[in-house]
Each structure stands twice: as C-alpha cells, then as structure tokens.
Design a protein around this motif. Structure first.
Motif, mmCIF file in Angstrom:
data_model
loop_
_atom_site.group_PDB
_atom_site.id
_atom_site.type_symbol
_atom_site.label_atom_id
_atom_site.label_comp_id
_atom_site.label_asym_id
_atom_site.label_seq_id
_atom_site.Cartn_x
_atom_site.Cartn_y
_atom_site.Cartn_z
ATOM 1 N N SER A 165 0.540 -1.025 -0.173
ATOM 2 C CA SER A 165 -0.004 0.200 0.110
ATOM 3 C C SER A 165 0.921 1.394 0.098
ATOM 4 O O SER A 165 2.181 1.247 0.675
ATOM 5 N N ASP A 166 0.172 2.656 -0.506
ATOM 6 C CA ASP A 166 1.090 3.441 -0.555
ATOM 7 C C ASP A 166 1.914 4.031 0.799
ATOM 8 O O ASP A 166 2.364 4.041 1.225
ATOM 9 N N GLU A 167 0.093 3.831 1.725
ATOM 10 C CA GLU A 167 0.662 4.034 3.590
ATOM 11 C C GLU A 167 1.646 3.676 3.958
ATOM 12 O O GLU A 167 3.269 3.860 4.724
ATOM 13 N N PHE A 168 2.026 1.969 3.799
ATOM 14 C CA PHE A 168 3.026 1.415 3.921
ATOM 15 C C PHE A 168 3.975 1.877 3.279
ATOM 16 O O PHE A 168 5.495 1.725 4.077
ATOM 17 N N ALA A 169 4.367 2.484 2.472
ATOM 18 C CA ALA A 169 5.613 2.560 0.665
ATOM 19 C C ALA A 169 5.990 3.983 1.891
ATOM 20 O O ALA A 169 6.954 4.178 2.080
ATOM 21 N N GLU A 170 4.881 4.676 2.268
ATOM 22 C CA GLU A 170 5.211 6.039 3.021
ATOM 23 C C GLU A 170 6.061 6.149 4.592
ATOM 24 O O GLU A 170 7.414 6.452 4.622
ATOM 25 N N SER A 171 5.230 4.934 5.056
ATOM 26 C CA SER A 171 6.215 4.973 6.477
ATOM 27 C C SER A 171 7.617 4.196 6.379
ATOM 28 O O SER A 171 8.635 4.632 6.873
ATOM 29 N N VAL A 172 8.141 3.627 4.684
ATOM 30 C CA VAL A 172 9.414 2.440 4.958
ATOM 31 C C VAL A 172 9.734 3.594 4.384
ATOM 32 O O VAL A 172 11.165 4.268 4.862
ATOM 33 N N GLU A 173 9.327 4.648 3.227
ATOM 34 C CA GLU A 173 10.244 6.266 3.146
ATOM 35 C C GLU A 173 10.581 6.757 3.861
ATOM 36 O O GLU A 173 11.980 7.135 4.366
ATOM 37 N N TRP A 174 9.470 7.200 5.377
ATOM 38 C CA TRP A 174 10.552 7.671 6.307
ATOM 39 C C TRP A 174 11.953 6.742 6.784
ATOM 40 O O TRP A 174 12.762 7.514 7.494
ATOM 41 N N MET A 175 11.569 5.250 7.824
ATOM 42 C CA MET A 175 12.912 4.834 7.586
ATOM 43 C C MET A 175 13.760 4.946 6.916
ATOM 44 O O MET A 175 15.188 5.265 7.455
ATOM 45 N N ARG A 176 13.882 4.745 5.303
ATOM 46 C CA ARG A 176 14.133 5.071 5.173
ATOM 47 C C ARG A 176 15.605 6.161 5.029
ATOM 48 O O ARG A 176 17.206 6.488 5.086
ATOM 49 N N GLU A 177 15.311 7.596 5.304
ATOM 50 C CA GLU A 177 15.390 8.582 5.668
ATOM 51 C C GLU A 177 16.464 9.135 6.965
ATOM 52 O O GLU A 177 17.194 9.104 7.038
ATOM 53 N N PHE A 178 15.783 8.297 7.529
ATOM 54 C CA PHE A 178 16.195 8.435 9.167
ATOM 55 C C PHE A 178 17.344 7.475 9.387
ATOM 56 O O PHE A 178 18.850 7.951 9.768
ATOM 57 N N VAL A 179 17.735 6.819 8.306
ATOM 58 C CA VAL A 179 18.804 5.682 8.178
ATOM 59 C C VAL A 179 20.103 6.578 7.864
ATOM 60 O O VAL A 179 20.663 6.878 8.198
ATOM 61 N N ASP A 180 19.360 7.003 6.888
ATOM 62 C CA ASP A 180 19.728 8.146 5.737
ATOM 63 C C ASP A 180 21.089 9.132 6.539
ATOM 64 O O ASP A 180 21.713 9.526 6.936
ATOM 65 N N ARG A 181 19.882 9.997 7.783
ATOM 66 C CA ARG A 181 20.485 10.965 8.021
ATOM 67 C C ARG A 181 21.368 10.154 9.383
ATOM 68 O O ARG A 181 22.639 11.350 9.778
ATOM 69 N N CYS A 182 21.030 9.528 10.342
ATOM 70 C CA CYS A 182 22.034 9.051 11.225
ATOM 71 C C CYS A 182 23.254 8.520 10.706
ATOM 72 O O CYS A 182 24.445 9.021 10.757
ATOM 73 N N GLY A 183 23.485 8.041 9.365
ATOM 74 C CA GLY A 183 24.780 7.897 9.413
ATOM 75 C C GLY A 183 25.646 9.055 8.473
ATOM 76 O O GLY A 183 26.958 8.611 8.775
ATOM 77 N N GLU A 184 24.925 10.016 8.248
ATOM 78 C CA GLU A 184 25.710 11.458 7.992
ATOM 79 C C GLU A 184 26.156 11.625 9.266
ATOM 80 O O GLU A 184 27.323 12.359 9.448
ATOM 81 N N ARG A 185 25.344 12.303 9.805
ATOM 82 C CA ARG A 185 25.680 12.828 11.564
ATOM 83 C C ARG A 185 26.246 12.193 12.115
ATOM 84 O O ARG A 185 27.142 12.512 12.778
#
Length: 231
Positions: A165-185
């Motif tokens: 579902s689009d809703e689940f895909a959106e939640s996963v995209e946030w998790m992906r961005e969270f991982v990316d922010r942590c990796g950068e910081r």
C-alpha cells in the motif's frame, strides 16, 4: 551513496534468500499451508508488541522534536492499526484475541525481539535506526515481489495488498531517510549500523523459516526420578 543503499547492498544475499523462501513464494501463489500462515499471524502479533516498544524507546532517546513525534507516532500506529490487521487475519482463521495474546513466542521470535530491545536500550540511535530498517524495507520489497509473481487473487491477497500500500511505502521511506540521516551525522557508527542491520536481516529470514516450519520449543525433558540407594 546513501547509507540505506549501503546497507541494502550489504544485505543483498539475505534479501534474495527471503524472496525465494517457500513461505514467500507459496504465499504469493496462494498455496501456503494454512497452519504456516496461522503461525506467522500469531508470532508476528507477539513480535509487533515489542517492535512498537522499540519505536517508543527510540522516541524517548532522540533529541529533536520532529523525530521524537514521528517515532512515538509509529509506535501508536503499530498498536492501533497494524495489530488490528493481525486480529482481522486471526479472526479469518479462527484464532481468538485471547489466543493471540497468550501464544508463546517461538525461539526465533524470542531471539529477534530480544535483539531489537537490547539494541534500543543499549545501542546508539543510529544502531536502532539500522536495526528496525530490515523489517520495514524487507516487507515492502518482499510484498512487491509477491505481487509481481502472483497470478491471481486468493486468500492471502490482503497480506500482499497491505504491505504494498502507498501508506506502508510512505512509512518505509521515512525509515529509509532516518537511516540516511543517522549515517550522515554519525559516520563513525556506520560499521555498527551495518552489523545491526545484518543481524536483523538474518532474523527476518529466520522468521519466515520459523513460520513455515511452525517452529516450537523442544519438549521439556521429564523430571528425573530419584532411585533409592542400595543399603
């Protein structure tokens, strides 16, 4: 390269193994044994209770208000929405809510939830982000794979629809961005993030195997009977 892409590249063999697991391929075709799906429903219900706890703990540990709000919101949505879906699946297969709440965790479920909770309490926020990521991205990728290979609608179609579902895909995209922010910081924590990610990915694979084999604890040995000493 995004940190999330680095992790997915490192975990590619595990992703491929999950997609070819018989639980996944048989669910996609609608031929999966009902007892295996019942096992998944019950064990994933117990898993989600602890998964929600991990998001709540992570929310209490981050410093910025926006991330805190989102993580605590995910914990609430798991409890209020995703577990409702499992209760619905369970009702369709004659599993009562009482049975769901009382089922004993299988060994693999214990191992996975213990790892996540230990990471939440003892690991860094970056490690927590990496440890929770395989569940979200894995279910999205595997459900999309199921949708690609499914040839018709069947009794397991609602599972595929939920996790594509689009809703689940959106939640996963946030998790992906969270991982990316942590990796950068926190570049010094990238190796620890990788290890946390791979451990969760291995346990994701084992979770499918656990459900497919209907894993249970080995029967407890009978208590030893004392024999009287000869006089």
């Amino acid at each position: 390269m995004r940190m999330s892409d680095r992790l997915l590249e490192a975990g590619e063999p595990l992703w491929n193994a999950q997609q070819s697991h018989p639980f996944v391929t048989e669910l996609a075709s609608g031929t999966l044994e009902e007892s295996a799906f019942r096992t998944w429903v019950c064990q994933d219900y117990r898993y989600l209770l602890d998964y929600a706890r991990v998001f709540a703990i992570a929310g209490s540990r981050v410093r910025d208000e926006e991330t805190m709000t989102h993580l605590l919101g995910v914990a609430h949505r798991i409890l209020a929405e995703e577990m409702d879906l499992h209760r619905s699946f369970a009702a369709d297969y004659g599993i009562s809510q009482t049975e769901l709440e009382s089922v004993e965790k299988a060994p693999t479920c214990v191992a996975y939830t213990n790892f996540l909770l230990r990471t939440a309490y003892e690991g860094s926020v970056a490690e927590i982000a990496a440890a929770i990521y395989p569940c979200g991205q894995g279910y999205l990728d595997i459900a999309e794979h199921m949708a690609d290979i499914a040839t018709t609608d069947h009794r397991y179609t609602p599972f595929i629809e939920k996790y594509t579902s689009d809703e689940f895909a959106e939640s996963v995209e946030w998790m992906r961005e969270f991982v990316d922010r942590c990796g950068e910081r926190h570049p010094g924590e990238r190796e620890a993030m990788k290890q946390a990610f791979l451990t969760s990915a291995k346990l994701e694979y084992r979770f499918w195997e656990m459900a497919y084999t209907e894993e249970k604890w080995e029967r407890e040995p009978a208590p030893a009977v004392a024999t009287p000493r000869s006089q």
